[in-house]
Design an enzyme around this catalytic site. Sequence first.
Site, PDB file in Angstrom:
ATOM      1  N   ASN A   1       0.964   4.048  -3.024  1.00  0.00           N
ATOM      2  CA  ASN A   1       0.663   5.461  -2.798  1.00  0.00           C
ATOM      3  C   ASN A   1       1.808   6.361  -3.264  1.00  0.00           C
ATOM      4  OD1 ASN A   1      -1.959   5.520  -1.717  1.00  0.00           O
ATOM      5  ND2 ASN A   1      -1.212   4.740   0.233  1.00  0.00           N
TER       6      ASN A   1
ATOM      7  N   ARG B   1      -6.602  10.344   4.225  1.00  0.00           N
ATOM      8  CA  ARG B   1      -8.027  10.173   4.474  1.00  0.00           C
ATOM      9  C   ARG B   1      -8.552   8.819   4.044  1.00  0.00           C
ATOM     10  NH1 ARG B   1      -7.796  15.025   1.687  1.00  0.00           N
ATOM     11  NH2 ARG B   1      -8.687  14.005  -0.136  1.00  0.00           N
TER      12      ARG B   1
ATOM     13  N   GLU C   1       0.826  -1.207   0.000  1.00  0.00           N
ATOM     14  CA  GLU C   1       0.000   0.000   0.000  1.00  0.00           C
ATOM     15  C   GLU C   1       0.862   1.260   0.000  1.00  0.00           C
ATOM     16  OE1 GLU C   1      -3.175   0.524  -0.331  1.00  0.00           O
ATOM     17  OE2 GLU C   1      -3.667  -1.607  -0.519  1.00  0.00           O
TER      18      GLU C   1
END
Length: 833
Positions: free
Chosen positions: A756, A800, A752
Amino acid sequence: MTESGEGGPDVTQDLRVPWEEDPGDLYEHAPCGYLTTLPDGTIVKVNETFLAWSGYERTDLVGRRRFRDLLGAGDRIYHETHYAPLLNMRGSVSEVAFDLIRKDGRRLPILVNSVLGRDSSGLPRAVRTTVFNATERRSYEKELLAARRAAEASEQRVGALQQVVADLAAAPTAAEVGDAVVRAPGAAFGAEGAQVWLLDADRAQLTLLAGADGGAPAGDDIPLASSRPVARVARRGDLHVIGSVAEAEKHFPELAETMRRTGHRTMVLLPLTAGFAGESVGAEVLGVLSFGFGEERELSDSELRVVRLLGHQAGQALDRARLYDDARRREERATFLAETTRALDEVPRLLPRARRLIDRLVPRMAEWAAVRLQVGPAPLLAGEGGPVPDPERLAQRVALVTANNKAELTDDGPDRDLAVLPLAVGGRVLGTLALRMAPGRPPASAEASFLGDLADRVALALENARLYEQERAVARTLQRSLLASDLPGDPRFAVETHYQAAAQDLEVGGDWFDAFLITPDKLAVVVGDVVGRGIDAATTMGQLRSAIRALASAEAGPARLLERLDRFVDRVESARMATVAYAEVDLSSNELTYACAGHLPPLLAEPGSAPAYLLEGRSGALGTLAGRRARIEHRVPLAAGSRLLLYTDGLIERRTRGIDAGFAMLARAYAGRRASPLPGLTAGLAANLVGPEHADDVCLLCLALGTEDRLERSIGADPQLIASLRADLRGWLASHGVDEQTAQAVLLASSEAVANAIEHGYRNDPFGIVDITTVVSAEAVEVRITDRGDWQNPHGDLARGRGLRLMEQAMDEVTFDRTDGTTVTMRRARGQR
């Protein structure tokens, strides 16, 4: 009468005039003009004849005017520059033509004879001049000049006709004939706006062949059934001369409009016929010549004869050009078919072969073309050009042709010049070739024979390509089945391999690799290359691989194994001259022992060092020792994290460069991938150095040895590389004994974080690099992901969204440092939570 001489009569007495002649009257009324001038030209005496012709009084001239003052401006210049100097030099001048300007301003053509009189000392004293009236002579000369001009015009027309006949004799094509004919009216008659229309009998239309300044735009085709004058002349085959716009308005309204637009007042439309000269019956009309004049004029009989002769000569030339074009087109078709067959044979694969066919057809033969082949559950398609026919109508035609195995040729309507051809071999339809004929080509129906031959050759070529691909797939399957597929797995090492067959070779190659455990603590790796190709080479490859596995033992070592292989190739002749790079690794001591039998040297990359070739332990290829049976080997200690690359010559050898340049390129490429994950490393090297269309087999084996204390990797900003990183990280965690639950958590969070970094940090930089560092301690696993990208929103989706929540759920600690780019540091305790 009296006698004279020897008794003959004296006739002189009878020749006397009955009156006495007055010399003064003879001078004044002589049939020519007399005048006397001083040397400077001043008139001092003139007779009545000259005064009557000139209209002057004697007092107007004598002592007042010079002779040259009575001449025109041009004649005065001639008198001064030629007449007077010649008279002074020679003493006399005869029959000099001047125009005398009468008192009333009219011109009188005269001929002048002058004599210069001199005194006793030889100085000029007076000039005596006789003047003759040349009016009748001038009229005769004008008539003679008119006749001469008419003869010259006739000669010009004949010369122009001769020239066009010569040009037509040297014109092999219809286009060159048109260029020659369109020049003739201007040269022969001073005409303008000439055009040559060619009759296309197949399409029943007239096409503008040459000349575009007569009212019709280039490319304007006229149906033969049209009411336009050009079409009417082509149908009837007779000459039309339209003498005025009014006449055209009465009989040819369309032509009248064209004449007004172009400024023509007379138009001539002439059929170009092939047949016997002077005969209209049975003569074939091949085209029409039209030309115009800027003024109304009536062509003479001689001009009309020249016009008709021009039409016949041009028609004969067009007939010859038509025959020449047919022969040239047949030769062109044959050449095109032969060249296309050779071009297709150069490309063995099916889809590239179909695409090369399209490239050959468009735009040389076709405006648009497409191949549709049914070679599996879905059709194979290749097409190019435009405009593309209506898809629905085209699909219907394709289905009809496929079902009936019969070509569909369309010459009119929305699918004009469209041909759909079956591609059949042995009565079985493989697919279809659809094409629209290129502009200027004959219609599809006229090319039916050529298109049929083309379809037959294309069908055979594509069927051969289909069979090639089928056999190639079988050969590749056989080849891969002979390569080692049961590579050993162990936390202490990892093996990555890659095999790439020659791009355009159907036969099985002789390159191979293998890796196997001799004992639980001794690993053997090998790459070899058998001479030759085909089933024999593949069989020999399998025998050598089996022999090496059988001969390898804990006690033998690489040198003794090669010596045993020398004895083996004495019995297996096809294995002679094979090359082998063989290495054994002691997993307990991390010591490498290797030997090369004629093979390229292994390439070793150790942590913190540049890659280096292992150049020791070398000897000749198998079976080449000529009685000398001793082989040599060499030992090298390896640090944890070392990577050893074995490869075959197809990776670096090229005909266009030296072998040293190949070694240097491989070392640079290997060093550049030192920090890359092991999965995909060999395939990446092959893609970088070889490419997909290489003509030789390529075989690579990379051995990663030992457990690195720290896993340090760098990958490009490509999401597809994340899978390789996961595989590399998974193996490294397993080698350090990290439990499965912790390993899965670390893999999820790391994936992850890297994703990103690529998505947000390098969204505008495809060349970005992401660095990954992983450290394992007795208590925990710590991962650091660093990028140097420009995050447009520092918090973005990471702060977020789902990515941050997954990392926080999987890891115990997650922190961010945005000092220089973005660094994500994550920690997870080992064992169950």
